[in-house]
Design a protein around this motif. Structure first.
Motif, mmCIF file in Angstrom:
data_model
loop_
_atom_site.group_PDB
_atom_site.id
_atom_site.type_symbol
_atom_site.label_atom_id
_atom_site.label_comp_id
_atom_site.label_asym_id
_atom_site.label_seq_id
_atom_site.Cartn_x
_atom_site.Cartn_y
_atom_site.Cartn_z
ATOM 1 N N PHE A 198 0.844 -1.204 0.000
ATOM 2 C CA PHE A 198 0.000 0.000 0.000
ATOM 3 C C PHE A 198 0.881 1.257 0.000
ATOM 4 O O PHE A 198 0.685 2.178 -0.801
ATOM 5 C CB PHE A 198 -0.902 0.045 1.248
ATOM 6 N N VAL A 201 2.798 1.787 -3.354
ATOM 7 C CA VAL A 201 1.981 2.309 -4.461
ATOM 8 C C VAL A 201 1.678 3.790 -4.233
ATOM 9 O O VAL A 201 1.827 4.609 -5.148
ATOM 10 C CB VAL A 201 0.682 1.490 -4.648
ATOM 11 N N ASN A 202 1.318 4.153 -3.002
ATOM 12 C CA ASN A 202 1.046 5.570 -2.732
ATOM 13 C C ASN A 202 2.277 6.440 -2.970
ATOM 14 O O ASN A 202 2.154 7.598 -3.370
ATOM 15 C CB ASN A 202 0.556 5.752 -1.291
ATOM 16 N N LEU A 205 2.416 7.854 -6.396
ATOM 17 C CA LEU A 205 1.291 8.656 -6.895
ATOM 18 C C LEU A 205 1.451 10.140 -6.587
ATOM 19 O O LEU A 205 2.333 10.552 -5.858
ATOM 20 C CB LEU A 205 -0.013 8.168 -6.263
ATOM 21 N N SER A 225 3.151 -5.592 -6.337
ATOM 22 C CA SER A 225 2.119 -4.657 -5.879
ATOM 23 C C SER A 225 0.704 -5.218 -5.982
ATOM 24 O O SER A 225 -0.244 -4.524 -5.641
ATOM 25 C CB SER A 225 2.200 -3.355 -6.681
ATOM 26 N N ALA A 228 -1.634 -4.691 -3.167
ATOM 27 C CA ALA A 228 -2.028 -3.306 -2.868
ATOM 28 C C ALA A 228 -3.447 -3.018 -3.357
ATOM 29 O O ALA A 228 -4.047 -2.024 -2.964
ATOM 30 C CB ALA A 228 -1.057 -2.315 -3.485
ATOM 31 N N ALA A 229 -3.985 -3.862 -4.208
ATOM 32 C CA ALA A 229 -5.347 -3.682 -4.697
ATOM 33 C C ALA A 229 -6.383 -4.251 -3.726
ATOM 34 O O ALA A 229 -7.579 -4.250 -4.007
ATOM 35 C CB ALA A 229 -5.517 -4.329 -6.075
ATOM 36 N N GLY A 230 -5.929 -4.714 -2.570
ATOM 37 C CA GLY A 230 -6.820 -5.332 -1.583
ATOM 38 C C GLY A 230 -7.944 -4.410 -1.114
ATOM 39 O O GLY A 230 -7.870 -3.184 -1.264
ATOM 40 N N ALA A 232 -10.170 -2.075 0.962
ATOM 41 C CA ALA A 232 -9.772 -1.051 1.932
ATOM 42 C C ALA A 232 -10.388 -1.279 3.318
ATOM 43 O O ALA A 232 -9.738 -1.075 4.351
ATOM 44 C CB ALA A 232 -10.128 0.337 1.417
ATOM 45 N N ARG B 277 -7.317 2.964 0.464
ATOM 46 C CA ARG B 277 -8.184 3.079 -0.712
ATOM 47 C C ARG B 277 -7.443 3.750 -1.873
ATOM 48 O O ARG B 277 -7.608 3.370 -3.035
ATOM 49 C CB ARG B 277 -9.464 3.839 -0.361
ATOM 50 N N LYS B 278 -6.617 4.744 -1.553
ATOM 51 C CA LYS B 278 -5.835 5.424 -2.583
ATOM 52 C C LYS B 278 -4.957 4.417 -3.348
ATOM 53 O O LYS B 278 -4.930 4.387 -4.584
ATOM 54 C CB LYS B 278 -4.964 6.499 -1.911
ATOM 55 N N ALA B 279 -4.259 3.586 -2.570
ATOM 56 C CA ALA B 279 -3.387 2.576 -3.186
ATOM 57 C C ALA B 279 -4.211 1.554 -3.954
ATOM 58 O O ALA B 279 -3.877 1.178 -5.086
ATOM 59 C CB ALA B 279 -2.555 1.876 -2.115
ATOM 60 N N SER B 280 -5.299 1.127 -3.338
ATOM 61 C CA SER B 280 -6.113 0.063 -3.922
ATOM 62 C C SER B 280 -6.727 0.493 -5.254
ATOM 63 O O SER B 280 -6.738 -0.265 -6.228
ATOM 64 C CB SER B 280 -7.194 -0.341 -2.924
ATOM 65 N N ALA B 282 -5.600 2.921 -7.268
ATOM 66 C CA ALA B 282 -4.532 3.098 -8.263
ATOM 67 C C ALA B 282 -4.055 1.748 -8.797
ATOM 68 O O ALA B 282 -3.875 1.570 -10.007
ATOM 69 C CB ALA B 282 -3.359 3.858 -7.648
ATOM 70 N N ARG B 283 -3.887 0.799 -7.895
ATOM 71 C CA ARG B 283 -3.366 -0.503 -8.338
ATOM 72 C C ARG B 283 -4.418 -1.262 -9.148
ATOM 73 O O ARG B 283 -4.066 -2.000 -10.082
ATOM 74 C CB ARG B 283 -2.916 -1.323 -7.135
#
Lengths: 288, 288
Positions: A198, A201-202, A205, A225, A228-230, A232, B277-280, B282-283
């Motif tokens: 997480f 990835v942030n 951005l 990564s 990181a899509a998990g 929230a 959520r930001k990471a999620s 974007a990914r």
């Protein structure tokens, strides 16, 4: 041999709970699933998709008459859920959860269920997808997956055996640990990687170059990564519930990272190669 | 349209170079590959596997008569290799490398080749496997892969076009960047993740519990740490060559991580959820 259950009460019709309902029905271990989700539209969708057979209007209604009760809610909602359904947690019913942290879940169960917490078997199937929601429920999600049960000294032995048999019948590999051991191990092998992914990835951005960065990302980025899509909500609860263990694991990572930084800063190729080789050998030998 | 090359000189018959030789032959773009590796047994194995057609006893011998020269050696060996073969880098020959860092490669080329560095096109195919060695060479490795070319203002335009056509003919997506841009972008999307994955895996090792930890690791761990199995020699050179850019990216990561730590420490569920959520988001939106 796994028991058969005439009726399963499912609280939380998302990816994890929905997948379990599908798997148990496909394996012939459950005849009918009565499901409840906080959002009525989720419950309706679960019914339309055949993940559950009957829509319940409340968690209590989902549990009435059930021989198997499964809580598949974000871990922070466990206490509240137990409070609502406490009358249904009884000796002739197997009650389980699917949460990713276990000390908080055990505490919530003991607080809300009291003596009857002995009929509850805390369970954590180490499986998931980068997508949430009942529309991604998958009857094969737990096949070959590792499932950790964390009974307390008070948990009824026959309930642990029942839970073990259920997961084995779905092709899962069952491990029994204390809740503390579970949270410590999972902080290391799951929660810390999620936190890192997480944060990583942030860190890419929010600048003009983000788009160009991501356009040039390749297969290494993809795999590293992915988690990181998990979801929230789910991960918010996990990171909060297990923050002490995660902080400890993060300190270990920082120490390890400092060894790399020192070797890189000093231009010490031999030391750096030795550090990389250690990781590379260990990771090459691992297989799930 | 890509040119056809009667003879390719390959220096370094490993996974990356071997895969390119196989791909070019399969595409009919190269008739004969003369290969050289520092280790004679690697060169012999490459011949036995049909990755190269002729074993060369030296890098010079591999280049004699070649219309296409490819350096597929660890980046730290680039200067030394150019020094040996400098007489073969000529206007009628396309010379490329495959290294994962580009500023150091461009510098080495300029130093060793002087004026003739204009006939050299620095290339980095963003592809790989967690296993090294010619036995894993794969004609499809570069199909669909991103390939970055980093010509300097001095590089001959026709050589850049030739290189571009060659990679496109293999199904790669070609990007043209400066060496500095390349190293900055790759530090972010590849080198930092590798560093984190190496350090993370090492942080799990060396204690009594390591074995238990790894036995309970699941699919999240599998994907997150896959790149930690990377080749130690290759990554040693990359992490050293690009350490300044990597250190900068690591600082960004630490800042991002601190936001998570603050939210976790404060028990601020809303802030934590927003960060995740930001990471999620974007990914989830990213695809290669």
């Amino acid at each position: 041999m796994a028991m058969m259950y005439n009726q399963m009460g499912l609280i939380g019709c998302g990816l994890m709970g929905g997948s379990l309902a599908l798997a148990l029905k496909r394996a012939g271990l459950v005849k009918q699933v009565v499901g409840y989700s906080k959002s009525p539209s989720t419950t309706a969708k679960a019914r339309q998709l055949g993940v559950i057979d009957v829509e319940a209007k409340s968690a209590m209604q989902a549990c009435a008459g059930a021989e198997l009760i499964v809580l598949a809610v974000p871990v922070a909602a466990t206490g509240e859920t137990f409070k609502t359904i406490r009358q249904f947690v009884q000796p002739d019913v197997l009650t389980m959860d699917l949460g990713s942290t276990k000390q908080d879940v055990v505490q919530a169960a003991e607080k809300q269920l009291g003596w009857n917490a002995q009929y509850f078997v805390p369970a954590h199937p180490i499986a998931g997808k980068e997508v949430a929601g009942v529309e991604h429920a998958d009857a094969t999600l737990y096949h070959g997956a590792k499932v950790v049960l964390t009974p307390t000294p008070a948990t009824a032995i026959d309930k642990v055996e029942q839970a073990q048999a259920l997961w084995k019948a779905l092709g899962s590999h069952v491990f029994i640990l204390s809740a503390l051991e579970h949270d410590s191990v999972l902080a290391a092998v799951s929660h810390l990687p999620h936190l890192l992914a997480f944060a990583y990835v942030n860190s890419l951005l929010g600048r003009d170059e983000s788009e160009r960065l991501l356009r040039l990302a390749g297969p290494g980025f993809r795999d590293f990564s992915r988690i990181a899509a998990g979801d929230a909500t789910l991960w918010r609860d996990v990171l909060l519930a297990n923050r002490v263990e995660i902080a400890g694991r993060l300190r270990e990572l920082v120490l390890s990272l400092q060894q790399f930084q020192r070797a890189m800063h000093a231009g010490d190729a031999d030391a750096l190669e030795a550090l990389i080789r250690k990781a590379s050998v260990a990771r090459s030998q691992w297989h799930d």
